[in-house]
Design an enzyme around this catalytic site. Structure first.
Site, PDB file in Angstrom:
ATOM      1  N   ALA A  63       0.872  -1.184   0.000  1.00  0.00           N
ATOM      2  CA  ALA A  63       0.000   0.000   0.000  1.00  0.00           C
ATOM      3  C   ALA A  63       0.905   1.229   0.000  1.00  0.00           C
ATOM      4  CB  ALA A  63      -0.876  -0.020   1.252  1.00  0.00           C
ATOM      5  N   GLY A 102       0.722  -5.191   0.780  1.00  0.00           N
ATOM      6  CA  GLY A 102      -0.417  -5.245  -0.140  1.00  0.00           C
ATOM      7  C   GLY A 102      -0.023  -5.802  -1.497  1.00  0.00           C
ATOM      8  N   GLU A 105      -0.323  -9.409  -1.058  1.00  0.00           N
ATOM      9  CA  GLU A 105      -1.761  -9.678  -0.887  1.00  0.00           C
ATOM     10  C   GLU A 105      -2.481  -9.621  -2.232  1.00  0.00           C
ATOM     11  OE1 GLU A 105      -1.968  -6.680   2.231  1.00  0.00           O
ATOM     12  OE2 GLU A 105      -2.896  -8.181   3.518  1.00  0.00           O
ATOM     13  N   GLU A 125       4.348  -5.508   7.131  1.00  0.00           N
ATOM     14  CA  GLU A 125       3.544  -4.472   7.773  1.00  0.00           C
ATOM     15  C   GLU A 125       3.890  -4.293   9.253  1.00  0.00           C
ATOM     16  OE1 GLU A 125       2.506  -6.715   5.688  1.00  0.00           O
ATOM     17  OE2 GLU A 125       0.923  -5.958   4.384  1.00  0.00           O
TER      18      GLU A 125
HETATM   19  N1  T1G Z   1       4.616   3.464  -0.037  1.00  0.00           N
HETATM   20  C1  T1G Z   1       5.073   4.693  -0.405  1.00  0.00           C
HETATM   21  N2  T1G Z   1       6.361   4.935  -0.773  1.00  0.00           N
HETATM   22  C2  T1G Z   1       7.211   3.894  -0.763  1.00  0.00           C
HETATM   23  C3  T1G Z   1       6.799   2.594  -0.382  1.00  0.00           C
HETATM   24  C4  T1G Z   1       5.441   2.399  -0.018  1.00  0.00           C
HETATM   25  N3  T1G Z   1       4.959   1.183   0.311  1.00  0.00           N
HETATM   26  N4  T1G Z   1       7.890   1.771  -0.471  1.00  0.00           N
HETATM   27  C5  T1G Z   1       8.912   2.533  -0.885  1.00  0.00           C
HETATM   28  N5  T1G Z   1       8.515   3.799  -1.057  1.00  0.00           N
HETATM   29  C6  T1G Z   1       9.339   4.913  -1.529  1.00  0.00           C
HETATM   30  C7  T1G Z   1      10.438   5.254  -0.541  1.00  0.00           C
HETATM   31  O1  T1G Z   1       9.939   6.168   0.435  1.00  0.00           O
HETATM   32  C8  T1G Z   1      11.476   5.896  -1.467  1.00  0.00           C
HETATM   33  O2  T1G Z   1      10.990   7.207  -1.762  1.00  0.00           O
HETATM   34  C9  T1G Z   1      11.338   5.093  -2.760  1.00  0.00           C
HETATM   35  O3  T1G Z   1      10.032   4.479  -2.708  1.00  0.00           O
HETATM   36  C10 T1G Z   1      12.379   3.993  -2.877  1.00  0.00           C
HETATM   37  O4  T1G Z   1      12.287   3.231  -1.668  1.00  0.00           O
HETATM   38  C11 T1G Z   1      -2.672  -3.070   3.019  1.00  0.00           C
HETATM   39  C12 T1G Z   1      -1.150  -2.012   4.998  1.00  0.00           C
HETATM   40  C13 T1G Z   1      10.268  -1.730  -1.679  1.00  0.00           C
HETATM   41  C14 T1G Z   1      12.152  -2.916  -0.502  1.00  0.00           C
HETATM   42  O5  T1G Z   1       6.361  -1.959   3.958  1.00  0.00           O
HETATM   43  O6  T1G Z   1      10.562  -2.033   1.979  1.00  0.00           O
HETATM   44  O7  T1G Z   1       0.887  -2.780   2.226  1.00  0.00           O
HETATM   45  O8  T1G Z   1      12.962   8.468  -0.790  1.00  0.00           O
HETATM   46  O9  T1G Z   1      14.577   3.908  -0.845  1.00  0.00           O
HETATM   47  O10 T1G Z   1      15.948   0.476  -0.772  1.00  0.00           O
HETATM   48  O11 T1G Z   1      -1.699  -4.905   4.055  1.00  0.00           O
HETATM   49  O12 T1G Z   1      11.080   0.614  -0.180  1.00  0.00           O
HETATM   50  O13 T1G Z   1      12.877   7.896  -3.256  1.00  0.00           O
HETATM   51  O14 T1G Z   1      11.268   9.590  -2.282  1.00  0.00           O
HETATM   52  O15 T1G Z   1      13.279   2.014   0.266  1.00  0.00           O
HETATM   53  O16 T1G Z   1      15.244  -0.208  -3.150  1.00  0.00           O
HETATM   54  C15 T1G Z   1       3.856  -2.581   3.057  1.00  0.00           C
HETATM   55  C16 T1G Z   1       8.109  -0.704   2.109  1.00  0.00           C
HETATM   56  C17 T1G Z   1       3.120  -1.287   3.124  1.00  0.00           C
HETATM   57  C18 T1G Z   1       7.383  -2.002   1.816  1.00  0.00           C
HETATM   58  C19 T1G Z   1      12.584  -0.896  -1.913  1.00  0.00           C
HETATM   59  N6  T1G Z   1       5.035  -2.465   2.222  1.00  0.00           N
HETATM   60  N7  T1G Z   1       9.158  -0.459   1.140  1.00  0.00           N
HETATM   61  O17 T1G Z   1      13.740  -0.594  -1.183  1.00  0.00           O
HETATM   62  O18 T1G Z   1      14.216   1.741  -2.078  1.00  0.00           O
HETATM   63  S1  T1G Z   1       1.721  -1.376   4.182  1.00  0.00           S
HETATM   64  C20 T1G Z   1       6.217  -2.136   2.767  1.00  0.00           C
HETATM   65  C21 T1G Z   1      10.352  -1.127   1.219  1.00  0.00           C
HETATM   66  C22 T1G Z   1       0.684  -2.431   3.361  1.00  0.00           C
HETATM   67  C23 T1G Z   1      -1.379  -3.748   3.319  1.00  0.00           C
HETATM   68  C24 T1G Z   1      -0.454  -2.977   4.144  1.00  0.00           C
HETATM   69  C25 T1G Z   1      11.402  -0.674   0.257  1.00  0.00           C
HETATM   70  C26 T1G Z   1      11.580  -1.577  -0.976  1.00  0.00           C
HETATM   71  P1  T1G Z   1      12.098   8.377  -2.036  1.00  0.00           P
HETATM   72  P2  T1G Z   1      13.644   2.755  -0.983  1.00  0.00           P
HETATM   73  P3  T1G Z   1      14.884   0.332  -1.825  1.00  0.00           P
END
Ligand code: T1G
Length: 686
Positions: A63, A102, A105, A125
Site C-alpha cells: 500500500a 499489499g 496480498e 507491515e
Molecule cells: N509506499 C510509499 N512509498 C514507498 C513505499 C510504499 N509502500 N515503499 C517505498 N517507497 C518509496 C520510498 O519512500 C522511497 O521514496 C522510494 O520508494 C524507494 O524506496 C494493506 C497495509 C520496496 C524494498 O512496507 O521495503 O501494504 O525516498 O529507498 O531500498 O496490508 O522501499 O525515493 O522519495 O526504500 O530499493 C507494506 C516498504 C506497506 C514495503 C525498496 N510495504 N518499502 O527498497 O528503495 S503497508 C512495505 C520497502 C501495506 C497492506 C499494508 C522498500 C523496498 P524516495 P527505498 P529500496
C-alpha cells in the site's frame, strides 16, 4: 489521473501492466487502474486468462504508506480485490522485485503466482506497526499453515522466490528476463481451468482448529521481543481468526484488528521512521547528482573492537580491507575476533563456511600504515586521543594517494582540528560507527568545515552500500546521538543523588521501552570503561575504587549472583549517599515515575532542539533516526523529537523552566523549542 496502466490482449491472454514509479505502491492511481483494468477484462469475452504484471523495478511493493492517516479514497484495496476475484477468469500474478505487503496480498488474491528467481515476497507491515490488512493474515496461513505464517508475518521477513515456491506461495519460477513471456505461457496452461481461490483452501488451517496452544506458546516465547509494540498481538489474533473462523468472518476480524493499529501512535511513529530513514540522504547543499568517489578498497587503522567491526562491514559487501595495527599481537587478536564473529554467524546458519572464508580472504592484516598508500578510503579507528589522531593524519597526508578519502571514527573529537594537520582537509570526513560497528545501523557522517561535497556524497552513499543509515552531522562535541544521550546520563547521575535509586531510574527507562536503564548498562559495559574519561569525581569512579567494576567484577550499581541476576546493592547505596553528602546534596526522597522520566528525557529533547538551532543536524527526524538506530530508542515512540510532539512542547518548556529555576542554566530551553511551543507548532508534524 496519470496513466499508470497498459492493457493488451495476446491471443486470448489479457495482460494488464502497471507502471507507477518508484515501487508501484498501491496508491489511488494504481488502485483505479487495477479496478478499471479488471472490470474491462471481465467484460472482454476474447480474454480467457489474465496476466497481472508491473513495469519498473518491482511488483507492487505494498500500500502507499504516505496515504495512511488520511481519509481513504475509493476504490479501496478491498474494491480492487473484489474486481480481481470476480473477474471470472484465471489470473496469474507475474512477480519481480519485491512483492511486499499489499503487493503480496494482491498476488494472493490472484489464482496463480509466477516469479523470477531474484524476486522476494513478504508481509512487512509489522515494521510499520500494522498488520497485513488486505487478506494477508487470512490467505497466507491457508497456503503455508499458521506456524510458518506466524513467523513470516510477525518477523516481516521477505522470502526468496525459491523459498516461496517450496512453501507453495508461488506456483512456478520464471526465467530472469522472460517473466512476461513465461507468465503468458503459464496463463495458457490454466486458461480453461476453473479459477482456484486461496480463500477456499482449508487443509493447512483445519488441523489447528480448537488447539490454541500454538498461539499461547508463541506469545510466551516472544513476550520480551514484543514488549511495547501493539502490532504483534493483533497479528497473532488475526491468524488465530484464520484458523477458527470462516474466511469472510476472518477478513472482518482482520480489518477490525488493522483499524485498531492504523491510528495508533505506535504505528504513526513506525511509519514516520520508515520515511525518516530515507529522508536522511537528502542534503540541501549536496544534490543527489553530486559525483561520488569510487571506493573499491579500504584501509582501517586499529584492529580493536571498533576497527574490527568497521572492517566487517566492508568485507560483508566484498570490499577488501587492509587492516593496520602497530604490532602483530594486536593484529592477530583483531583478525581472530573478526573470524570468530563470522563463525558464530555460520553456527546460527546466517552464513555458510564458504562465505566466511570468502570474507576472511578479503582482509589483509599489516603492521604500519605505510601499506595504505593505495586504498581509496582510510578509516582511522584508534584510541580517542587527539594527539594520536593528529599524528596518524599527518602521516596519512604523506602516505595516502591523492584522491583518497581520510576518515576518522572519532566519537567526540573535533574533525576540523584533525583535518587541519593535513594539506587536504577537503578529503577529511568523520565516519562515526556505533558499537558493535558490524551490527548497529547508524553511521553518523560528520562533515568538517572544509569537507568537499563529493566526499560527503560518497560517505552518505557508502553508508547505504554497507547496510547503514547515514545521518549527516556537523562538527560539535558528540555530534548528534552521543551529544543528546549524554544529557540522559547526566540527569540519571544527578537523580540518584537526590533520592531515586538506580533501580527506580532504570525501571522508568525500561518501562519507557529501552532494553535496559543507564545503570544496568553501566554495569554491563563496565564502570572502569564508563568512568574512565571523567576528570572529576563520580559515583562510578568511587565504585571502581572499591574494585566494583559492574557485572564483570564484584558488581557495580547492583549486586549480581552467579547467574548475573541483579539486586539492589547496599554498598552502592552507601557510596551514593556519601557522594551526595560530600556535594551537599540533600536526599529529597522518592519521585514519581513521570517526574523521573521528564528529568531524564526532556533535556534530551532540549539538546535535540539545540542541534537544530546550531545547524548541527539537518532535521528533527535525523535526530530521531540517530537515536533509534544508534541507541535503540524504542522505534514505536518515534524517537525523542517525535515523542516530544506527542507529549506537547508547551508542557516540556514549562517543565524545563521549573528545572532551570531549581538547578540553573543546564535546563535553559532552546530558543527553537520555545518558539515552536509558543506558536503551537511541532518538530515533526509539519
Ligand atoms: N509506499 C510509499 N512509498 C514507498 C513505499 C510504499 N509502500 N515503499 C517505498 N517507497 C518509496 C520510498 O519512500 C522511497 O521514496 C522510494 O520508494 C524507494 O524506496 C494493506 C497495509 C520496496 C524494498 O512496507 O521495503 O501494504 O525516498 O529507498 O531500498 O496490508 O522501499 O525515493 O522519495 O526504500 O530499493 C507494506 C516498504 C506497506 C514495503 C525498496 N510495504 N518499502 O527498497 O528503495 S503497508 C512495505 C520497502 C501495506 C497492506 C499494508 C522498500 C523496498 P524516495 P527505498 P529500496
Amino acid at each position: 489521473m496519470t496513466n499508470v496502466a497498459s492493457l493488451t490482449v495476446e491471443d486470448g491472454i489479457g495482460i494488464l501492466t502497471i507502471d507507477s514509479p518508484p515501487v508501484n505502491a498501491l496508491g489511488i492511481n494504481v488502485r483505479r487502474a487495477l479496478h478499471d483494468g479488471f472490470n474491462s477484462l471481465a467484460a472482454d469475452n476474447a480474454v480467457k486468462a489474465i496476466v497481472l504484471i508491473c513495469g519498473g523495478r518491482t511488483f507492487f511493493a505494498g500500500a502507499d504508506i504516505s496515504e495512511f492517516g488520511s481519509e481513504p479514497v475509493r476504490p479501496h484495496l478491498g474494491d480492487v480485490f473484489e474486481a480481481i476475484e470476480n473477474v471470472g477468469k484465471p489470473v496469474v500474478a507475474a512477480i519481480h522485485g519485491t512483492a511486499l505487503g499489499g503487493g503480496l496480498e494482491t498476488a494472493l488474491i490472484c489464482n496463480y503466482r509466477i516469479a523470477v528467481p531474484s524476486a522476494k515476497v513478504g508481509l512487512p507491515e509489522v515494521n510499520l506497526g500494522l498488520l497485513p490488512g488486505a487478506g494477508g493474515t487470512q490467505r497466507l496461513p491457508r497456503i503455508v499453515g499458521p506456524e510458518i505464517a506466524l513467523d513470516l508475518i510477525i518477523s516481516g521477513r521477505p522470502i526468496s522466490a525459491k523459498q516461496a515456491l517450496e512453501y507453495g506461495v508461488i506456483d512456478a519460477l520464471a526465467e530472469e528476463g522472460t517473466l512476461r513471456e513465461d507468465a503468458i505461457a503459464f496463463a495458457r496452461t490454466v486458461a480453461d481451468k476453473p479459477p482456484v481461490r486461496v480463500r477456499d483452501r482449508d487443509d493447512k488451517v483445519a488441523p489447528y482448529r480448537g488447539k490454541p496452544e500454538l498461539f499461547s506458546e508463541f506469545r510466551k516465547k516472544n513476550a520480551r521481543a514484543f514488549r511495547g509494540f501493539k502490532a504483534p498481538e493483533n497479528i497473532i489474533k488475526a491468524i488465530e481468526a484464520a484458523v477458527e473462523l470462516p474466511f469472510d468472518e476472518g477478513i472482518e476480524r482482520e480489518m477490525e484488528l488493522f483499524l485498531e493499529l492504523e491510528p495508533s501512535i505506535e504505528s504513526q511513529a513506525q511509519r514516520y521512521a520508515f520515511f525518516g530513514e530515507r529522508e536522511t540522504s537528502k542534503i540541501p547543499d549536496v544534490p543527489s547528482s553530486t559525483p561520488t568517489i569510487p571506493v573499491k578498497s579500504v584501509g582501517v587503522i586499529g584492529a580493536g573492537t571498533m576497527g574490527g567491526g568497521i572492517t566487517m562491514n566492508f568485507l560483508n559487501v566484498g570490499i577488501p580491507v587492509t587492516l593496520v595495527e602497530m604490532n602483530q599481537a594486536a593484529l592477530d587478536r583483531g583478525v581472530a575476533v573478526i573470524r570468530k564473529n563470522y563463525e558464530n554467524s555460520a553456527k546460527k546458519g546466517k552464513l555458510t563456511i564458504e562465505q566466511v572464508e570468502k570474507r576472511m580472504a578479503l582482509v589483509n592484516p599489516v603492521i604500519g600504515i605505510e601499506a595504505l598508500s593505495d586504498v581509496d578510503l582510510v578509516i582511522e579507528a584508534v584510541f580517542e586521543e587527539m594527539a594520536i589522531k593528529k599524528e596518524i593524519f599527518s602521516k596519512l597526508d604523506r602516505i595516502a594517494k591523492q584522491g583518497a578519502i581520510l576518515a576518522t571514527n572519532t566519537s567526540f573529537l573535533d574533525i576540523d582540528e584533525i583535518a587541519a594537520v593535513t594539506g587536504r582537509p577537503e578529503w577529511v570526513i568523520g565516519l562515526h560507527f556505533f558499537s558493535p560497528a558490524n551490527v548497529m545501523r547508524l553511521l553518523e557522517v560528520v562533515r568538517g568545515e572544509k569537507t568537499s561535497i563529493e566526499v560527503i556524497a560518497t560517505g552518505m552513499k557508502l553508508a547505504r552500500q554497507i547496510g547503514k543509515v547515514p545521518v549527516l552531522s556537523r562538527v560539535c562535541w558528540g555530534f548528534i546521538a552521543n551529544r543528546i544521550m549524554a544529557k540522559r546520563a547526566i540527569q540519571g547521575d544527578a537523580l540518584i543523588l537526590e533520592g531515586p535509586t538506580p533501580q527506580e531510574v532504570d525501571k522508568v527507562i525500561y518501562d519507557y521501552g529501552f532494553a535496559m536503564g543507564p545503570f544496568q548498562m553501566s554495569d554491563l559495559v563496565g564502570l572502569d570503561v564508563i568512568g574512565r574519561d571523567s576528570a572529576e569525581r563520580t559515583v562510578a569512579g568511587d565504585l571502581v575504587k572499591l574494585d566494583r567494576l559492574g557485572q564483570k567484577k564484584n558488581g557495580g550499581y547492583y549486586d549480581y549472583d552467579e547467574s548475573r541476576k541483579a539486586t539492589p546493592s547496599p554498598v552502592a547505596a552507601e557510596i551514593i549517599a556519601d557522594f551526595a553528602k560530600a556535594k551537599g546534596i540533600e536526599n529529597k526522597g522518592k519521585q514519581s515515575d513521570e517526574e523521573i522520566l521528564a528529568r531524564l528525557l526532556y533535556p534530551v529533547v532540549n539538546e535535540g532542539a539545540k542541534l537544530l538551532d546550531e545547524g548541527i543536524a539537518l532535521r528533527a527526524s535525523d535526530i530521531d533516526m540517530a537515536s533509534i538506530l544508534g541507541y535503540n530508542w524504542p522505534v514505536y515512540t518515534g524517537g525523542p523529537m517525535f515523542w516530544a510532539d506527542t507529549v506537547g512542547l508547551p508542557k516540556i518548556v514549562a517543565k524545563l523552566r521549573e528545572y532551570e529555576a531549581k538547578y540553573g542554566a543546564e535546563f535553559t530551553a532552546s530558543p527553537l523549542l520555545v518558539k515552536l511551543a509558543e506558536e503551537g507548532k511541532s518538530f515533526t508534524r509539519g
